[in-house]
Design an enzyme around this catalytic site. Structure first.
Site, PDB file in Angstrom:
ATOM      1  N   ASP A 150      -4.514   2.329  -7.532  1.00 54.54           N
ATOM      2  CA  ASP A 150      -4.146   3.501  -6.729  1.00 54.54           C
ATOM      3  C   ASP A 150      -3.199   4.359  -7.549  1.00 54.54           C
ATOM      4  OD1 ASP A 150      -5.591   2.688  -4.526  1.00 54.54           O
ATOM      5  OD2 ASP A 150      -3.879   1.825  -3.471  1.00 54.54           O
ATOM      6  N   ASP A 195      -4.759  -4.932  -5.900  1.00 60.41           N
ATOM      7  CA  ASP A 195      -4.878  -3.705  -6.695  1.00 60.41           C
ATOM      8  C   ASP A 195      -3.569  -3.482  -7.453  1.00 60.41           C
ATOM      9  OD1 ASP A 195      -2.968  -2.836  -4.909  1.00 60.41           O
ATOM     10  OD2 ASP A 195      -4.094  -1.110  -4.187  1.00 60.41           O
ATOM     11  N   ASP A 218      -0.710  -0.410  -7.864  1.00 60.72           N
ATOM     12  CA  ASP A 218      -0.316   0.889  -7.321  1.00 60.72           C
ATOM     13  C   ASP A 218       0.630   1.595  -8.297  1.00 60.72           C
ATOM     14  OD1 ASP A 218      -1.367   0.428  -4.405  1.00 60.72           O
ATOM     15  OD2 ASP A 218      -0.170  -1.348  -4.865  1.00 60.72           O
TER      16      ASP A 218
HETATM   17  P1  8DG Z   1      -1.577  -6.062  -2.639  1.00 59.17           P
HETATM   18  O1  8DG Z   1      -2.108  -4.830  -3.263  1.00 59.17           O
HETATM   19  O2  8DG Z   1      -1.025  -7.020  -3.621  1.00 59.17           O
HETATM   20  O3  8DG Z   1      -2.561  -6.705  -1.733  1.00 59.17           O
HETATM   21  O4  8DG Z   1      -0.333  -5.689  -1.696  1.00 59.17           O
HETATM   22  P2  8DG Z   1       0.418  -4.307  -1.596  1.00 59.17           P
HETATM   23  O5  8DG Z   1       0.561  -3.669  -2.935  1.00 59.17           O
HETATM   24  O6  8DG Z   1       1.651  -4.530  -0.820  1.00 59.17           O
HETATM   25  O7  8DG Z   1      -0.540  -3.480  -0.649  1.00 59.17           O
HETATM   26  P3  8DG Z   1      -1.294  -2.082  -0.867  1.00 59.17           P
HETATM   27  O8  8DG Z   1      -2.396  -2.055   0.139  1.00 59.17           O
HETATM   28  O9  8DG Z   1      -1.682  -1.862  -2.275  1.00 59.17           O
HETATM   29  O10 8DG Z   1      -0.267  -0.974  -0.408  1.00 59.17           O
HETATM   30  C1  8DG Z   1       0.964  -0.761  -1.045  1.00 59.17           C
HETATM   31  C2  8DG Z   1       1.851   0.053  -0.151  1.00 59.17           C
HETATM   32  O11 8DG Z   1       1.422   1.399  -0.114  1.00 59.17           O
HETATM   33  C3  8DG Z   1       1.833  -0.448   1.278  1.00 59.17           C
HETATM   34  O12 8DG Z   1       3.126  -0.846   1.651  1.00 59.17           O
HETATM   35  C4  8DG Z   1       1.461   0.725   2.110  1.00 59.17           C
HETATM   36  C5  8DG Z   1       1.644   1.904   1.197  1.00 59.17           C
HETATM   37  N1  8DG Z   1       0.752   3.006   1.442  1.00 59.17           N
HETATM   38  C6  8DG Z   1       1.189   4.243   1.743  1.00 59.17           C
HETATM   39  N2  8DG Z   1       0.135   5.101   1.925  1.00 59.17           N
HETATM   40  C7  8DG Z   1      -0.980   4.359   1.730  1.00 59.17           C
HETATM   41  C8  8DG Z   1      -2.355   4.686   1.780  1.00 59.17           C
HETATM   42  O13 8DG Z   1      -2.748   5.821   2.027  1.00 59.17           O
HETATM   43  N3  8DG Z   1      -3.231   3.671   1.510  1.00 59.17           N
HETATM   44  C9  8DG Z   1      -2.793   2.419   1.199  1.00 59.17           C
HETATM   45  N4  8DG Z   1      -3.701   1.470   0.928  1.00 59.17           N
HETATM   46  N5  8DG Z   1      -1.489   2.089   1.153  1.00 59.17           N
HETATM   47  C10 8DG Z   1      -0.594   3.043   1.412  1.00 59.17           C
HETATM   48  O14 8DG Z   1       2.373   4.520   1.819  1.00 59.17           O
HETATM   49 MN    MN Z   2      -1.166  -3.018  -4.007  1.00 56.81          MN
HETATM   50 MN    MN Z   3      -2.833  -0.041  -2.938  1.00 61.83          MN
END
Ligand code: 8DG
Ligand code: MN
Ligand code: MN
Length: 367
Positions: free
Chosen positions: A291, A205, A207
């Site tokens: 996100d 995703d 962020d």
């Molecule tokens: P990716 O998307 O490439 O797979 O990896 P990422 O960007 O490291 O993972 P992510 O699932 O998108 O999460 C990014 C960071 O956000 C992760 O270190 C945890 C943090 N995070 C929070 N709160 C929340 C929440 O409510 N949901 C999610 N999914 N992540 C959160 O601090």
């Molecule tokens: Mn992510």
């Molecule tokens: Mn995310």
């Protein structure tokens, strides 16, 4: 004699926030196996064993050399018996029979498929598995299931969402988000967080953290068009509330887990013109998971640190704060339990300083 003379295993911290972990992983064949083991324990809701393997993976990701003998891991933290068994077998056999067993396990395979759908977690997977469902085809064919709005969107855009997001797509979406936000809030700061801020080339995703300097924050921002799907979560933050001690707690920011429609210029123009000529519909867009998190300006540094991750890095920061500093850290604030005060921070550097930690750059947080 180690290949890196300055490397001393016994000095490696058990906390990944005291290590610098880049994307350069010399031990992927070990860490891949650990992550499979961890995921299987996550599916079984065995948090202790899951974290054990995630911590071990994180230590090996940090090592500046590939592990080739058991001596290489001597003195390292987080190397329990279960972990050592897997390492030993990979050194000797080239692969882990346990990880292989997991990969061919029916329950693991089903959970892996189910959780690949946006909106489906371990709880829902458990429910479906207990109902006797094993594949996504079976789930889709089951007319008795009541899917949430999020899960419906997950199935609708499934193919796009399982194909990863590239850096180029992240940059394109970033422009759209920035332009759109600035139309409503000209002074707003929009920052990419998550994996892309840590230097990753692909992600599941994108962020974003959005903040507006000045007194007013805009509650309406996320309610304005542009999204294919949006699961709105209103802010539940209460002023002066103590940070959460739960290591994996969700924060209280207004946020939305959204799916954005990214229009893509046709790569193959001749077939595009051809389909136009014969009035065949071509999909010229891709669904992308985004996100969006809105934070008050005073909490921006804490939100940035939390949302940049990695997940393991964030867990260890909180654990370190709690156990080594008697402080509570979450995505909103840092609270000193001894002095009973909140520690303000305008940048990530200041948060590390409050915690008595050396600063770790975002691209060194790939723990
Ligand atoms: P990716 O998307 O490439 O797979 O990896 P990422 O960007 O490291 O993972 P992510 O699932 O998108 O999460 C990014 C960071 O956000 C992760 O270190 C945890 C943090 N995070 C929070 N709160 C929340 C929440 O409510 N949901 C999610 N999914 N992540 C959160 O601090
Ligand atoms: Mn992510
Ligand atoms: Mn995310």
């Amino acid at each position: 004699e180690s290949e890196v003379p300055s490397f001393i295993a016994s000095k490696v911290s058990q906390y990944s926030c005291q290590r610098k972990t880049t994307l350069n992983n010399y031990n992927q064949k070990f860490t891949d196996a650990f992550e499979i083991m961890a995921e299987n324990y996550e599916f079984k809701e065995n948090e202790i064993f899951c974290l054990e393997f995630l911590r071990a993976a994180s230590v090996l990701k940090f090592l500046p050399f590939p592990v080739t003998t058991m001596k290489d891991i001597q003195g390292l933290p987080c190397m329990g018996d279960r972990v050592r068994d897997v390492i030993e077998e990979i050194i000797e056999e080239g692969e882990s029979s346990r990880a292989k067993e997991v990969l061919s396990d029916e329950r693991y395979q089903s959970f892996k498929q189910f959780t690949s759908v946006f909106g489906v977690g371990v709880k829902t997977s458990e429910k479906w598995y207990r109902m006797g469902l094993r594949t996504l085809e079976e789930v889709k064919a089951d007319r008795t299931l009541k899917l949430s709005k999020m899960q419906k969107a997950g199935f609708l855009y499934y193919e796009d969402l399982v194909s990863c997001v590239s850096k180029a797509e992240a940059d394109a979406v970033s422009l759209i988000v920035k332009n759109t936000v600035c139309r409503f809030l000209p002074d707003a700061l929009v920052t990419i967080t998550g994996g892309f801020r840590r230097g990753k080339e692909i992600g599941h995703d994108i962020d974003f953290l959005i903040t507006n300097p000045g007194p007013r924050e805009d509650d309406e921002l996320l309610h304005k068009g542009l999204l294919l799907y949006c699961d709105m979560i209103e802010s539940t933050f209460v002023k002066e509330q103590l940070p959460s001690r739960k290591v994996d707690a969700m924060d209280n920011f207004q946020k939305c887990f959204a799916i954005l429609k990214l229009y893509q210029p046709r790569v193959d123009n001749s077939s595009y013109n051809m389909s136009k000529k014969f009035h065949i519909e071509v999909k010229d867009w891709k669904a992308i998971r985004v996100d969006l998190v809105i934070t008050p300006f005073e909490q921006y540094a804490y939100a940035l640190l939390g949302w940049t991750g990695s997940r393991q890095f964030g867990r260890d920061l909180r654990r370190f704060a709690n156990h080594e500093r008697k402080m509570i850290l979450d995505n909103h604030a840092l609270y000193d339990r001894r002095k009973r005060i909140f520690l303000k921070a305008g940048s990530e550097e200041e948060i590390f300083a409050h915690l008595g930690l050396d600063y770790v750059e975002p691209w060194e947080r790939n723990a």
